[in-house]
Enzyme design. Structure first.
Site, mmCIF file in Angstrom:
data_model
loop_
_atom_site.group_PDB
_atom_site.id
_atom_site.type_symbol
_atom_site.label_atom_id
_atom_site.label_comp_id
_atom_site.label_asym_id
_atom_site.label_seq_id
_atom_site.Cartn_x
_atom_site.Cartn_y
_atom_site.Cartn_z
ATOM 1 C CD GLU A 98 33.444 41.845 33.779
ATOM 2 O OE1 GLU A 98 32.691 42.710 33.291
ATOM 3 O OE2 GLU A 98 34.112 41.052 33.096
ATOM 4 C CB THR A 99 37.838 40.959 40.314
ATOM 5 O OG1 THR A 99 39.055 41.175 39.580
ATOM 6 C CG2 THR A 99 38.161 40.155 41.559
#
Length: 286
Positions: free
Chosen positions: A52-53
């Site tokens: 994830e970002t």
């Protein structure tokens, strides 16, 4: 080399839930004046390549946040929130930061302790229910387990703490270590069933769990640390009456060579938020 779009948005790379300064789950963090459009955020998350970002921008009374995996947007991500907390504390000083998610509000608090950045988030409300038999049967077949591998004291559940997880407790640590699956079939299964991850856990002590989380729906084979699933696990244990409240530790990533430690605390109030915390470490840019 780092991708140009990621560089232009100044992506920070931070490992969340590190253990003794090692391991943890890498997350991208973007602090921007305004959030980019969804297509840009999706493209940057794919280029960064982490599970994830998190993208955050100032809002009227906090920070508006969205999370993207390499292939899709995620409603909530625990480890990226922990990494975001560390980034916010580094930029603005230690303290608590209100976060406005797409489907609710939470808070992350971060600061320095014992020479490391640490953050604690308060999850969205929790809920859980017994997992339907057909979903459990398909999951066991996908991952190569039979019903005899299950821990009879903790039946499989669909659990939520900002995102939906199938949580399956295994009786033996060896069974957890053997977790494997076909990625394409797993991605189809998780997306079809609306699951963010399939979380396998083994209870090694009353308040200590080993965990592995398959995340094919987001384009990642396995997460080395999953804060949202740890919060969902705590809610599930509370709903089952397996733990009335207090603290527990989730150890994850050992079978991937990225040891991670997730510290969880929660009250006995059914459905209440869960606190999830851990240490962080900056990752050198490629």
């Amino acid at each position: 080399m780092a991708d140009a779009r990621a560089d232009a948005l100044k992506v920070r790379r931070i490992a969340a839930f590190t253990r003794d300064g090692r391991g943890g789950n890498p997350a991208g963090v973007v602090l921007a004046e305004t959030l980019p459009d969804a297509a840009t955020m999706q493209a940057v998350a794919a280029e960064v390549g982490y599970s994830e970002t998190a993208f955050a921008a100032p809002a009227e009374d906090g920070w508006r946040v969205r999370y993207f995996s390499p292939e899709t947007e995620i409603p909530f991500c625990g480890h990226a929130t922990i990494a975001l907390g560390a980034a916010l504390a580094q930029a603005h000083g230690a303290g608590a930061f209100p976060l406005l998610l797409r489907n609710g509000r939470i808070e992350v608090e971060a600061g320095m302790r014992d020479g490391a950045w640490r953050a604690v988030l308060r999850s969205p409300p929790t809920r859980s229910a017994p997992a339907p038999g057909l979903i459990v049967a398909e999951a066991l077949d996908l991952f190569g387990y039979d019903a005899g591998a299950l821990d009879p004291t903790l039946p499989p559940a669909l659990a939520h703490a900002g995102a939906d997880h199938l949580i399956v407790a295994l009786a033996a640590r060896e069974a957890l270590a053997a977790m494997a699956y076909d990625f394409s079939a797993g991605r189809d299964f998780m997306r079809r069933c609306g699951l963010t991850t399939v979380a396998f856990v083994h209870r090694e002590a009353e308040r200590s769990f080993q965990a592995r989380n398959a995340f094919a729906g987001g384009g990642v084979v396995e997460d080395p640390a999953t804060g949202a699933a740890a919060a969902a696990l705590a809610g599930m244990l509370r709903d089952l009456g397996a733990l009335a409240g207090g603290e527990l530790v989730v150890l994850q990533g050992e079978d991937m060579g990225r040891p991670s430690r997730i510290e969880v605390s929660f009250t006995s109030e059914r459905g209440a938020s869960v606190s999830v915390g851990g240490a962080c470490a900056d990752i050198a840019c490629p």
